[in-house]
Design a protein around this motif. Sequence first.
Motif, short mmCIF file in Angstrom:
data_model
loop_
_atom_site.label_atom_id
_atom_site.label_comp_id
_atom_site.label_asym_id
_atom_site.label_seq_id
_atom_site.Cartn_x
_atom_site.Cartn_y
_atom_site.Cartn_z
N ASP A 179 0.84 -1.21 0.00
CA ASP A 179 0.00 0.00 0.00
C ASP A 179 0.87 1.25 0.00
O ASP A 179 0.59 2.22 -0.72
CB ASP A 179 -0.91 -0.01 1.23
N ALA A 180 1.95 1.24 0.81
CA ALA A 180 2.84 2.40 0.86
C ALA A 180 3.53 2.62 -0.48
O ALA A 180 3.67 3.75 -0.96
CB ALA A 180 3.86 2.23 1.98
N GLY A 199 2.44 2.01 -3.28
CA GLY A 199 1.48 2.47 -4.28
C GLY A 199 1.07 3.92 -4.14
O GLY A 199 0.36 4.45 -5.01
N ARG A 200 1.51 4.58 -3.07
CA ARG A 200 1.14 5.99 -2.86
C ARG A 200 2.18 6.88 -3.53
O ARG A 200 3.39 6.74 -3.26
CB ARG A 200 1.02 6.31 -1.37
N PRO A 201 1.78 7.83 -4.37
CA PRO A 201 2.75 8.63 -5.14
C PRO A 201 3.64 9.50 -4.27
O PRO A 201 4.78 9.79 -4.66
CB PRO A 201 1.86 9.48 -6.06
N GLU A 202 3.17 9.93 -3.11
CA GLU A 202 3.98 10.83 -2.29
C GLU A 202 5.04 10.10 -1.48
O GLU A 202 5.91 10.71 -0.86
CB GLU A 202 3.08 11.62 -1.34
N VAL A 203 5.00 8.75 -1.48
CA VAL A 203 5.94 7.95 -0.69
C VAL A 203 7.06 7.45 -1.58
O VAL A 203 6.83 6.91 -2.66
CB VAL A 203 5.21 6.77 -0.02
N ARG A 224 11.82 3.50 -6.50
CA ARG A 224 11.39 3.48 -5.11
C ARG A 224 12.28 2.49 -4.36
O ARG A 224 12.91 1.63 -4.98
CB ARG A 224 9.92 3.08 -4.98
#
Length: 913
Positions: free
Chosen positions: A44-45, A47-51, A161
């Motif tokens: 989930d993390a 998949g978040r653009p800000e992470v 990432r």
Amino acid sequence: MSREMQRWGDASKAFDPGKKDAGTGSHMQWSVAARGREMARVKDALGRPEVLGVVITGAQGVGKSSMGRLVVSSLDNDPYVIHLRSASTGEGAPYSCFSFMLARLPQKYLASPTGILQGITSLIREDAGGRDVILVLDNPGGTDEMSTGVLMNILLTGAARIIAIAQQPSDLPVDFHWFLQEGRLAEVQLETLGHEQTAEVLATMLGHRMTAALVSRLHTASGGNPLLLESLVAEQRAAGNLVLLNSVWTLRGDLMVESAHGLEEVVRARWAKESPEAREIVEMLACARQVPLGRLAAVYDAKILADMEDSGLLAVDDTPERWTSLRQQYVADIVRSWLTVPRRRQLRATLLDGREPDAADMSEQEVLSYAALSQDAQVPLSPSHALAAAGAAVRHFDPIFALDCAEGIRRDDPQWVAGQCRKAEALILMAEYDKALTVVEDVAPEQIDALPARGLAAYFAARGNAMRWAHGGAEEAAAVMKEARERLAAIRDRASDGPAVQEELAAAERRLDLEEFVHAAYLGNYKDVIEALETASADQDPSHLEHSLACAVILIEAYSVTGRETDALRLVDFVGQRMEALPETHGLRNYFRLTAFCANLLAGQWRSCLRMLGSGPLASPSELQYRGAALELAVGLANLFAGRGAKALDFLLPAVAQLEHRSVMGLLQLAYAATAFAYAQLGDSPNAYSYLAMENDAGKSGSFLSDRGREFCSDMARRWLGEPEARERLITAAREDLAHGRYTTAGLNVVGATVNGRDEDFRLMEEIAGHRQGPLARLSALLAKGCLAHSPRIMMEAADLAVSLELDAMEARCVALALDYSRSVSDHTTLRQAQARLDRLSQLLVELPVVPQGNAPLLTERERQIARMAGHGVSNRDIAKDIGVSVRTVEGHLYQVFAKLSVSSRRDLLGLI
């Protein structure tokens, strides 16, 4: 190889992650079962653009590297993955993480740090070919400054990432801390699996039920490490030690780790990287099992010990002695198998430093450690050490070790008789009752003649105990006690009048008194000993504490069975407080726990039974191995008592699987009967009859309470199945108990017998209730009065009392009768209330113990039995075989049932019977 992969407890090398292990699932499946929630958080993390990435943290050995691999392999978009390695300690060479890329960079990029940064970023994008890029950085603590700069640029430009793996956030490069604080990096912390999580993973991967002993053993051995858990399961299945018996996973014996090839490879991989002194400490603890920290520090460097504890190699408890052991049991087992006898002797000499300890001055833990060290080194134990170690091993539920220690005592040693008693205790723990009797009787007459008073009493107590449990020996135990009394009288006649001598004789008398109390309770002769038990348990002499408590525990059982249930529960509370003065390993604590359970169960307090078994410290794996079946049977009986047959089976079936392997305390027949009763509550007549057949074929049972419980469960199962003869057997047992003052068991039998009972049975129930105490007695009295008076009001009052005890089946019985009685007197208010409650209970209970008759024609008990079985799909031939009649008779009964109930198919019977 990363530092995480090199740690103790990492079993990842034992398996091919892509290979299926027969019946256990792939490595990936195990990992998902153990880390599914954490894996979802990481994905989930990512998949978040800000992470920018995720940091996986956790203690050494928890499986962080495996978690990283698991996440990468489960990503849906097929990313391009780059595994980065940094120096294990200190700062590495510049760009050490990307050294494998530097050689591929064109010369134009190598002129400056900026060029190298741009070149590495371009090369990553080129290799990825448009796919998402995931960097996996293991052991980031040694990342050099130049590599850190490249990583920061790659992340900030969105080129990739990161999944970083570290024990704690402080291990990350300083620049990464800002990302964590600002939420640009997410942290997912891994913990070792708890006991319940281990059970969940095993249930997911193995399916079926499991014994509590199996879960406890595997959890302790794996230390909560999912990869090690997977490896242990595979090794035990391959060795034939982990087996599926009647849809229950159980261990045939103790975990066999020494021959586990996969685990040995893990140990060797780590062994090669330890210092010589650390290896010697591991060898020392592998042989001694546990050593006080102060003693280890006197032999080895304290800093090395501290480092080994920090790295997870050693475990140090919080007792004053600070006992130190290897954190993972499998490491000790495997390392010990490598050591030659000369090496073991050398380690023993190093630890003892030439000083052989005095057995009289040693604690239980000290004597067990010393005995283990000596046994492994094949150094004979002195008779006094062997005797002390055997007794301690029995108290710690290690009968095999107890037998090994006691074997060192020779026949001409003064400790021979006591040693035979310790052997018998160990064999009784293993349910080898006939062998226990043979061992304890292997004593020469002249050796018995030479025993002092206390030794004589202890010997005959052990002999009587073994004789009770051995097949057909219970009645002969009384003769053994008579012989002991005669011998003690002869010693008294020869003894002087000195205080010490008289106290020795008095102590021996108390020991024989206690043994006779135990024997009377075993036979159910409680009335004969209650007054003597009350006197003995009231003894306040501090030196007689153990005897007083033992008598009080027997008195609890006597009160419980003879109708004094409330007095028994008060005594449970009082004795529980006094019991705190005894050591944790004292055998009387287990006897008290079992007796307190029975007292609560006989008083109808089944919830208290479950709270009692669930409170306090968890049973050790060794205790569960030899007493786990009794504990699971107890939980099953508590649920069975409440009418929760489905829940009861979750514990009864594992209990049966263990008792078939080792019938401790003669409980196998009781377990069979209870399981049959549970299936009968569920309307599953084929399985119920199957277990009734096994109960009938099993060997002898045990004490009066277990025998009476077996008979009660067996007859109740047959009554639920509609057999008319079961009621008569229950009434007969009730009258027998009534004649011997056993009002509680008499009351339970007559309550079970009076479903569709006669007035004379209800009058008997009311009479027995007058001799009892507590809410269960009041409930049976109300039930009797309500049935005799056909009073819906009294039956609803009884139902309310059943609710307070959470006895669903009893509540349903009372409400069904209230419904019939209210209909007969046109009490419409009670009728509506009873109908509403019965509708609710019908959703909770698979089968109602009593079905309202209403205006429907009455069926005979045999017709009801056959109709119930037919409604559950049992064929006419199988019905005939199960109940012992001809197929034509079954067909005739079904014809009458169909006619009376106006139905045309077997399926319609379910809602009517």
